[in-house]
Design a protein around this motif. Structure first.
Motif, PDB file in Angstrom:
ATOM      1  N   GLN A 689       0.820  -1.197   0.000  1.00  0.00           N
ATOM      2  CA  GLN A 689       0.000   0.000   0.000  1.00  0.00           C
ATOM      3  C   GLN A 689       0.859   1.254   0.000  1.00  0.00           C
ATOM      4  O   GLN A 689       2.024   1.239   0.392  1.00  0.00           O
ATOM      5  CB  GLN A 689      -0.912  -0.001   1.224  1.00  0.00           C
ATOM      6  N   GLY A 690       0.266   2.347  -0.430  1.00  0.00           N
ATOM      7  CA  GLY A 690       0.963   3.622  -0.434  1.00  0.00           C
ATOM      8  C   GLY A 690       1.391   4.028   0.965  1.00  0.00           C
ATOM      9  O   GLY A 690       0.611   3.926   1.903  1.00  0.00           O
ATOM     10  N   GLY A 691       2.651   4.443   1.095  1.00  0.00           N
ATOM     11  CA  GLY A 691       3.178   4.836   2.384  1.00  0.00           C
ATOM     12  C   GLY A 691       3.804   3.705   3.167  1.00  0.00           C
ATOM     13  O   GLY A 691       4.449   3.938   4.191  1.00  0.00           O
ATOM     14  N   GLN A 692       3.626   2.467   2.718  1.00  0.00           N
ATOM     15  CA  GLN A 692       4.210   1.319   3.410  1.00  0.00           C
ATOM     16  C   GLN A 692       5.668   1.147   2.999  1.00  0.00           C
ATOM     17  O   GLN A 692       6.019   1.275   1.824  1.00  0.00           O
ATOM     18  CB  GLN A 692       3.433   0.046   3.075  1.00  0.00           C
ATOM     19  N   SER A 693       6.526   0.859   3.989  1.00  0.00           N
ATOM     20  CA  SER A 693       7.935   0.630   3.680  1.00  0.00           C
ATOM     21  C   SER A 693       8.099  -0.655   2.894  1.00  0.00           C
ATOM     22  O   SER A 693       7.444  -1.668   3.191  1.00  0.00           O
ATOM     23  CB  SER A 693       8.757   0.548   4.975  1.00  0.00           C
ATOM     24  N   MET A 694       9.003  -0.623   1.914  1.00  0.00           N
ATOM     25  CA  MET A 694       9.257  -1.799   1.098  1.00  0.00           C
ATOM     26  C   MET A 694      10.682  -1.733   0.556  1.00  0.00           C
ATOM     27  O   MET A 694      11.320  -0.668   0.550  1.00  0.00           O
ATOM     28  CB  MET A 694       8.259  -1.868  -0.051  1.00  0.00           C
ATOM     29  N   PRO A 695      11.243  -2.865   0.125  1.00  0.00           N
ATOM     30  CA  PRO A 695      12.608  -2.863  -0.407  1.00  0.00           C
ATOM     31  C   PRO A 695      12.752  -1.905  -1.593  1.00  0.00           C
ATOM     32  O   PRO A 695      11.833  -1.745  -2.398  1.00  0.00           O
ATOM     33  CB  PRO A 695      12.808  -4.315  -0.847  1.00  0.00           C
ATOM     34  N   LYS A 696      13.949  -1.295  -1.696  1.00  0.00           N
ATOM     35  CA  LYS A 696      14.177  -0.317  -2.753  1.00  0.00           C
ATOM     36  C   LYS A 696      14.007  -0.892  -4.153  1.00  0.00           C
ATOM     37  O   LYS A 696      13.563  -0.204  -5.068  1.00  0.00           O
ATOM     38  CB  LYS A 696      15.594   0.263  -2.623  1.00  0.00           C
ATOM     39  N   ASP A 697      14.399  -2.133  -4.310  1.00  0.00           N
ATOM     40  CA  ASP A 697      14.292  -2.744  -5.629  1.00  0.00           C
ATOM     41  C   ASP A 697      13.058  -3.633  -5.736  1.00  0.00           C
ATOM     42  O   ASP A 697      12.994  -4.548  -6.554  1.00  0.00           O
ATOM     43  CB  ASP A 697      15.543  -3.574  -5.932  1.00  0.00           C
ATOM     44  N   GLY A 698      12.048  -3.363  -4.909  1.00  0.00           N
ATOM     45  CA  GLY A 698      10.860  -4.197  -4.879  1.00  0.00           C
ATOM     46  C   GLY A 698       9.892  -3.906  -6.005  1.00  0.00           C
ATOM     47  O   GLY A 698      10.104  -3.014  -6.848  1.00  0.00           O
ATOM     48  N   THR A 699       8.793  -4.656  -5.992  1.00  0.00           N
ATOM     49  CA  THR A 699       7.769  -4.551  -7.018  1.00  0.00           C
ATOM     50  C   THR A 699       6.432  -4.188  -6.393  1.00  0.00           C
ATOM     51  O   THR A 699       6.016  -4.809  -5.406  1.00  0.00           O
ATOM     52  CB  THR A 699       7.623  -5.884  -7.784  1.00  0.00           C
ATOM     53  N   VAL A 700       5.759  -3.184  -6.964  1.00  0.00           N
ATOM     54  CA  VAL A 700       4.413  -2.816  -6.546  1.00  0.00           C
ATOM     55  C   VAL A 700       3.434  -3.420  -7.539  1.00  0.00           C
ATOM     56  O   VAL A 700       3.580  -3.258  -8.754  1.00  0.00           O
ATOM     57  CB  VAL A 700       4.231  -1.290  -6.494  1.00  0.00           C
ATOM     58  N   VAL A 701       2.450  -4.152  -7.021  1.00  0.00           N
ATOM     59  CA  VAL A 701       1.432  -4.768  -7.863  1.00  0.00           C
ATOM     60  C   VAL A 701       0.191  -3.880  -7.857  1.00  0.00           C
ATOM     61  O   VAL A 701      -0.327  -3.533  -6.788  1.00  0.00           O
ATOM     62  CB  VAL A 701       1.093  -6.189  -7.382  1.00  0.00           C
ATOM     63  N   LEU A 702      -0.279  -3.507  -9.061  1.00  0.00           N
ATOM     64  CA  LEU A 702      -1.453  -2.646  -9.209  1.00  0.00           C
ATOM     65  C   LEU A 702      -2.640  -3.492  -9.654  1.00  0.00           C
ATOM     66  O   LEU A 702      -2.543  -4.256 -10.620  1.00  0.00           O
ATOM     67  CB  LEU A 702      -1.180  -1.552 -10.245  1.00  0.00           C
ATOM     68  N   PHE A 703      -3.761  -3.366  -8.962  1.00  0.00           N
ATOM     69  CA  PHE A 703      -4.970  -4.116  -9.292  1.00  0.00           C
ATOM     70  C   PHE A 703      -5.980  -3.132  -9.901  1.00  0.00           C
ATOM     71  O   PHE A 703      -6.332  -2.130  -9.266  1.00  0.00           O
ATOM     72  CB  PHE A 703      -5.546  -4.776  -8.045  1.00  0.00           C
ATOM     73  N   THR A 704      -6.449  -3.471 -11.115  1.00  0.00           N
ATOM     74  CA  THR A 704      -7.223  -2.486 -11.885  1.00  0.00           C
ATOM     75  C   THR A 704      -8.684  -2.871 -12.104  1.00  0.00           C
ATOM     76  O   THR A 704      -9.434  -2.088 -12.686  1.00  0.00           O
ATOM     77  CB  THR A 704      -6.556  -2.266 -13.253  1.00  0.00           C
ATOM     78  N   ASP A 705      -9.107  -4.060 -11.668  1.00  0.00           N
ATOM     79  CA  ASP A 705     -10.525  -4.419 -11.766  1.00  0.00           C
ATOM     80  C   ASP A 705     -10.881  -5.349 -10.608  1.00  0.00           C
ATOM     81  O   ASP A 705     -10.004  -5.841  -9.877  1.00  0.00           O
ATOM     82  CB  ASP A 705     -10.873  -5.040 -13.119  1.00  0.00           C
ATOM     83  N   GLN A 706     -12.186  -5.581 -10.435  1.00  0.00           N
ATOM     84  CA  GLN A 706     -12.655  -6.366  -9.296  1.00  0.00           C
ATOM     85  C   GLN A 706     -12.156  -7.807  -9.339  1.00  0.00           C
ATOM     86  O   GLN A 706     -11.838  -8.399  -8.314  1.00  0.00           O
ATOM     87  CB  GLN A 706     -14.199  -6.349  -9.246  1.00  0.00           C
ATOM     88  N   ALA A 707     -12.090  -8.376 -10.548  1.00  0.00           N
ATOM     89  CA  ALA A 707     -11.643  -9.765 -10.663  1.00  0.00           C
ATOM     90  C   ALA A 707     -10.207  -9.933 -10.182  1.00  0.00           C
ATOM     91  O   ALA A 707      -9.862 -10.908  -9.505  1.00  0.00           O
ATOM     92  CB  ALA A 707     -11.783 -10.231 -12.116  1.00  0.00           C
ATOM     93  N   SER A 708      -9.369  -8.962 -10.509  1.00  0.00           N
ATOM     94  CA  SER A 708      -7.948  -9.079 -10.135  1.00  0.00           C
ATOM     95  C   SER A 708      -7.736  -8.943  -8.626  1.00  0.00           C
ATOM     96  O   SER A 708      -6.758  -9.458  -8.089  1.00  0.00           O
ATOM     97  CB  SER A 708      -7.127  -8.029 -10.879  1.00  0.00           C
ATOM     98  N   ARG A 709      -8.663  -8.297  -7.925  1.00  0.00           N
ATOM     99  CA  ARG A 709      -8.491  -8.067  -6.491  1.00  0.00           C
ATOM    100  C   ARG A 709      -8.518  -9.363  -5.680  1.00  0.00           C
ATOM    101  O   ARG A 709      -8.008  -9.419  -4.570  1.00  0.00           O
ATOM    102  CB  ARG A 709      -9.571  -7.122  -5.978  1.00  0.00           C
ATOM    103  N   SER A 710      -9.118 -10.400  -6.235  1.00  0.00           N
ATOM    104  CA  SER A 710      -9.207 -11.674  -5.522  1.00  0.00           C
ATOM    105  C   SER A 710      -8.046 -12.614  -5.846  1.00  0.00           C
ATOM    106  O   SER A 710      -8.006 -13.747  -5.366  1.00  0.00           O
ATOM    107  CB  SER A 710     -10.532 -12.369  -5.852  1.00  0.00           C
ATOM    108  N   THR A 711      -7.078 -12.156  -6.625  1.00  0.00           N
ATOM    109  CA  THR A 711      -5.939 -12.997  -7.001  1.00  0.00           C
ATOM    110  C   THR A 711      -5.058 -13.287  -5.786  1.00  0.00           C
ATOM    111  O   THR A 711      -4.797 -12.403  -4.968  1.00  0.00           O
ATOM    112  CB  THR A 711      -5.086 -12.289  -8.071  1.00  0.00           C
TER     113      THR A 711
END
Length: 780
Positions: A689-711
Motif C-alpha cells: 500500500q501507499g506509504g508502506q515501507s518496502m525494499p528499494k528494488d521491490g515490485t508494486v502490484v497494481l490491481f485495476t478491476d474487481q476480478a484481479s483483487r481476488s488474485t
C-alpha cells in the motif's frame, strides 16, 4: 477442778480456732496469689477468649505495576459471605432455615451440611459460609435476597440473616506473563515465589479485626458490643520491567524455543547497562521429559510455563506420570514438578557461559596491557598444557593460523584465549578480574532464590583449569551474572547491581522507597570498555556473531556454545552413549557508540536434529528479533552509514485512483518495478500500500478491476535458500522479500532460517515476506 478444765478447753478451742482461721485465710491468700500473680495472664487470656470472638478483616494486597504503571498483579474485590443465625426466626418466618440452606448451597456451590451446621449455631452473629466469592456470584445472592424482599406472600426475611464482607483475591491480568518474575500468592494471601515472596512484607499490609462479645451461653452479642479495627492496605511496587519490552522478549523466546525444540527452556534478560534496571526477564519453552537423564532423575515436568492465577495446575501428561509412582511418592513428585515450572532459571540456575565469557577475558588482558588490538598469536588447532595427557582443541581443529587479537575474538578462537589466560595473565590476575566482574558473589538482585556460582579458587587454578576457564568452560555462573558482567564491559567498566523494583509506594500514594543505581565497583577502565565494544561491534557485523546483526543499531555481540559436561556424563553412565547437551547463547548490547541496553539470550539443550546447537545459529536470530523491536520502542535511534543507507527501504507512493500510465510512471520514478493485474484503466488498490515501507528494488502490484483483487499466490518455503535464491524465488511468486538477521550483513554463506508468512499459505501478489537469514556456524 471444773473451772481449770474449762479454762484449758477455752485455750485449746481458741488456739484451734486461730489456727483454722490462719490456715483458711492463708489458703485463700495463697490461692489468690497463685491465680492473680502466677496464673493471672494465662487465666486472663482464657477469659478474653471465652468472652470475645476475633474475626479477621483482610487487608488489600498492594498492586504490582510495570514502569509505565500498567497493572501486572492486582487484588480484585471478592466477597466473604456471612450468615447471622442469631437473626433467624423460624416461628415468625416458617421455612426460613430450609430456604437459606438450599439457596446458599446452590448459589455458592457448597455442601448443604456446611450451611446447616452454620444455621444450627443459633446464638452466633458471624458464621462465614463463603470465602473469595466472585462479584457475579455475590450479585446472584443479592438478587435472590431482593426477590425475597419483594414478596407479599411467603416473605422470609433473608436479608436479616445474610451479610457480605469485602475481601480480596490476587489476580494477574496478563496470565502467565512475566510469571517467574512476579511469582504468586497462596490461599492465605502470602507471596510464594518471585516478587510476591521477596516483597511480601511490603505488599501484604496488616489485617484488621472485628472483635465481638460473647454471652454466657457462648453466643455472639449484638453488634453494639463489637469493636472494629480497620485493615491497613499493603504498599505497591513499581517495577523496572516494561510490559511492552517483556512481551517482545517472551514472544521471541517462545518462538525460538519451539523452533529449536529446546529441551530445558529458553531465557532472556534485557538490562539497562548504566542503571542495572531489568527491563525484561523471561523463561519460555518446555522440558524434554522423555530425555533419559530426566527420566532417571524423576524430572516429570513437561510444560515450562505456569499461570500465577492458578499456579498448581499440572498437564495431563504430568499427572499420568505421577500416577504411575507409588502412592507415598506422589505428593513429593507433584511438588517437585510444580517447583520445576516455577523456577526462574535466569536467577536460580547456573551454567557454563562458554565463549560469551571471552569478552571478559579479553577485557582483563587489555586492561592489564598484555594484549592490544594488534597482538598476534598462531592457532594450530590445539594447545598443549605442560604435563597434561592431551592437548585442548580449538573448535576449528585445523587452526585459524596467525591472527591478531581482534580476529581472535571475532573467530572465537579458543587457543588464543588459552594463551591469554595461561601465558599472559596468569592465575592471580585472571582471578582478580574474575572476582571484579562479580562471578564469585551473588549479584544482589531483589528476587528470591539467587544461586551461588561454582568456580575454582585462585589456589586451585592450575594451568589446565585456568586454560579451560579462559574460554568460558569449567565454572558455573547464573545467566544474570553474565549479563551483569556484559553491562560492565559496555558501560565504561562499572559493575552495577541489577534490580527489578524501582519504587515502593504506600497505600496513601506516598513513595516509601526509591531504588536507584548502585555501582559496586569499577572493573575495567573506560578506555578498555570502548576498545572491547569496538571489537564486539566488528564481531556482530562481520565475525561469528553476525546472526545478531541489526542494521542501524550498532550491535556489539558475542556468541557462546557451552557443553553440559555433567549431563553428558550422566547419560553415558545410564545407557553407555555419550550425550550431546549444549547451551546456545548470544550476549551483546547496543548501540555500540552509546551503550544503553544489554541482552542475553540463552537456549538450553537445542535439538541439533531440527537445526543446530551453536550459539550464533540458535540464539543470534532471537537476539536480533528482540533488539529489532525493543530498541526503537525504547527510543534508541537508528543511524546508518552509506552502506546501510543504500539498503534502506523506501515508502511507495500512493497511486490508487490514478490511471495505470500515471501510476507506473510515478512508481518507476522511485526506482520500483511495477506489475499490473487486471484490464482496467485506473488503479483500485496497490500492494504494498501507499506509504508502506518496502525494499528499494521491490515490485508494486497494481490491481485495476474487481476480478484481479481476488488474485492470490502461494508463499514458497524459503528455508535453506541463499539470499539470491530467496530473492529469485520471491520474484517468481510475485512477492517482495525483506531480508532480516544476517541477511542484512551482505555476508556470503548464509541461508534462510525463518519467514514471516507460513510456507503454503495464500497471500495477495506484492505482499512483503520477511525472511531471516543465519550463518550456520560451528563456532563453540
Amino acid at each position: 477442778m471444773a473451772k481449770g478444765t474449762t479454762s484449758k478447753m477455752w485455750k485449746r478451742t481458741t488456739t484451734l480456732l486461730i489456727t483454722l482461721i490462719v490456715l483458711g485465710f492463708g489458703t485463700v491468700i495463697f490461692t489468690l496469689f497463685h491465680l492473680q500473680i502466677i496464673d493471672g495472664e494465662n487465666l486472663k487470656s482464657k477469659a478474653v477468649a471465652q468472652q470475645l470472638k476475633d474475626n479477621i478483616l483482610s487487608a488489600k494486597r498492594g498492586t504490582i505495576y510495570d514502569c509505565n504503571m500498567k497493572e501486572l498483579a492486582t487484588s480484585a474485590d471478592v466477597w466473604k459471605i456471612v450468615l447471622v443465625p442469631a437473626q433467624m426466626d423460624e416461628t415468625k418466618y416458617p421455612g426460613q432455615k430450609e430456604a437459606i440452606i438450599s439457596g446458599l448451597s446452590q448459589i455458592l456451590g457448597v455442601d448443604r451440611s456446611k450451611i446447616e451446621d452454620a444455621c444450627n449455631n443459633r446464638d452466633s452473629y458471624w458464621q462465614v459460609v463463603g470465602s473469595k466469592v466472585e462479584t457475579d456470584v455475590k450479585n446472584q445472592l443479592a438478587d435472590w435476597i431482593e426477590a425475597d424482599a419483594q414478596k407479599k406472600d411467603g416473605y422470609l426475611a433473608l436479608g436479616n440473616c445474610i451479610e457480605y464482607e469485602n475481601d480480596y483475591k490476587r489476580y494477574y491480568p496478563f496470565g502467565d506473563f512475566a510469571s517467574v518474575v512476579l511469582g504468586f500468592t497462596n490461599a492465605d494471601g502470602d507471596g510464594v515465589e518471585g516478587l510476591e515472596s521477596e516483597y511480601n512484607s511490603y505488599l501484604k499490609g496488616t489485617n484488621g479485626r472485628l472483635v465481638t462479645a460473647k454471652n454466657a451461653q457462648q453466643g455472639d452479642m449484638p453488634f453494639q458490643y463489637s469493636q472494629r479495627v480497620e485493615a491497613q492496605d499493603g504498599s505497591s511496587l513499581v517495577l523496572t520491567i516494561d510490559e511492552v519490552a517483556q512481551h517482545y522478549l517472551e514472544k521471541a523466546l517462545e518462538e525460538g524455543a519451539i523452533a529449536h525444540n529446546a529441551g530445558n527452556r529458553a531465557l532472556g534478560i534485557l538490562m539497562d547497562v548504566n542503571t542495572g534496571e531489568i527491563k525484561a526477564m523471561a523463561v519460555k519453552g518446555n522440558f524434554n521429559s522423555n530425555d533419559v537423564v530426566n527420566v532417571n532423575k524423576n524430572m516429570l515436568a513437561d510444560s515450562g510455563a505456569f499461570d500465577p492465577n492458578n499456579p498448581r495446575v499440572l498437564t495431563d501428561t504430568e499427572k499420568a506420570r505421577i500416577a504411575k509412582l507409588p502412592e507415598d511418592q506422589q505428593s513429593t513428585a507433584t511438588l517437585n514438578t510444580l517447583q520445576q515450572k516455577w523456577r526462574n532459571k535466569a536467577v536460580s540456575d547456573t551454567y557454563y557461559p562458554g565463549s560469551v565469557f571471552k569478552m571478559c577475558t579479553g577485557s582483563m588482558a587489555m586492561e592489564e596491557g598484555v594484549v592490544n588490538e594488534n597482538t598476534t598469536y598462531t592457532c594450530t588447532g590445539s594447545y598443549q598444557i605442560p604435563g597434561a595427557s592431551k592437548p585442548i582443541n580449538c573448535w576449528k581443529t585445523g587452526g585459524h593460523g596467525t591472527e591478531n587479537f581482534v580476529q581472535g575474538l571475532c573467530n572465537s578462537c579458543n587457543t588464543f584465549f588459552i594463551h591469554i589466560g595461561v601465558d599472559l595473565l596468569g592465575k592471580e590476575r585472571f582471578f582478580k578480574y574474575f572476582q571484579g566482574f562479580g562471578f564469585t558473589e551473588k549479584t544482589g538482585i531483589d528476587l528470591p532464590g539467587e544461586a551461588n556460582s561454582l568456580y575454582y579458587s585462585e589456589e586451585a587454578l592450575d594451568p589446565i583449569n585456568l586454560a579451560v576457564e579462559s574460554f568460558g568452560q569449567n565454572f558455573s555462573i547464573t545467566p544474570l551474572q553474565m549479563v551483569t558482567a556484559c553491562a560492565a564491559v559496555a558501560n565504561g567498566g562499572n559493575l552495577v547491581t541489577p534490580h527489578v523494583v524501582k519504587q515502593i509506594v504506600g497505600a496513601d500514594g506516598n513513595i516509601q522507597k526509591s531504588v536507584g543505581t548502585e555501582v559496586r565497583r569499577q572493573v575495567i577502565s573506560e578506555d578498555t570498555s570502548k576498545r572491547m565494544t569496538a571489537i564486539m561491534q566488528q564481531n556482530a557485523t562481520s565475525g561469528t556473531a553476525k546472526n545478531g546483526y541489526l542494521m542501524g543499531y550498532r550491535v556489539a555481540g558475542k556468541t557462546g556454545t557451552s557443553e553440559k559436561v555433567d549431563k553428558d556424563n550422566q547419560k553415558k553412565a545410564i545407557d553407555g552413549v555419550e550425550g550431546e547437551y549444549y547451551i546456545a547463547s548470544y550476549c551483546g548490547f547496543a548501540p555500540a557508540d552509546n551503550p544503553q541496553y544489554a541482552l542475553l539470550i540463552f537456549v538450553d539443550e537445542p535439538d541439533a536434529s531440527v537445526g543446530s546447537y551453536y550459539g550464533g545459529a540458535v540464539a543470534g536470530p532471537i537476539f536480533s528479533q528482540v533488539m529489532g523491536e525493543v530498541l526503537p520502542y525504547l527510543g534508541v535511534d537508528a543511524k546508518y552509514d552509506e552502506a546501510d543507507a543504500a539498503k534502506l527501504d523506501i515508502k511507495a507512493q500512493d497511486v490508487t485512483g490514478k490511471s495505470v500510465a500515471d501510476a507506473k510512471a510515478a512508481l518507476q520514478g522511485q526506482g520500483l518495478s511495477v506489475e499490473v493485474q487486471g484490464s482496467g484503466d485506473s488503479v483500485l488498490i496497490q500492494i504494498p500500500q501507499g506509504g508502506q515501507s518496502m525494499p528499494k528494488d521491490g515490485t508494486v502490484v497494481l490491481f485495476t478491476d474487481q476480478a484481479s483483487r481476488s488474485t492470490t499466490v502461494d508463499v514458497p518455503d524459503f528455508s535453506g535458500m541463499t539470499v539470491s535464491e530467496a530473492e529469485a524465488t520471491a520474484a517468481s511468486h510475485h512477492l517482495n522479500i525483506e531480508l532480516a538477521g544476517a541477511g542484512e550483513t551482505g555476508s556470503s554463506g548464509i541461508t534462510a532460517s525463518g519467514q514471516s508468512a507460513t510456507a503454503g499459505s495464500k497471500v495477495t501478489p506484492g505482499t512483503i515476506v520477511t525472511v531471516t537469514f543465519i550463518e550456520k556456524d560451528t563456532v563453540m
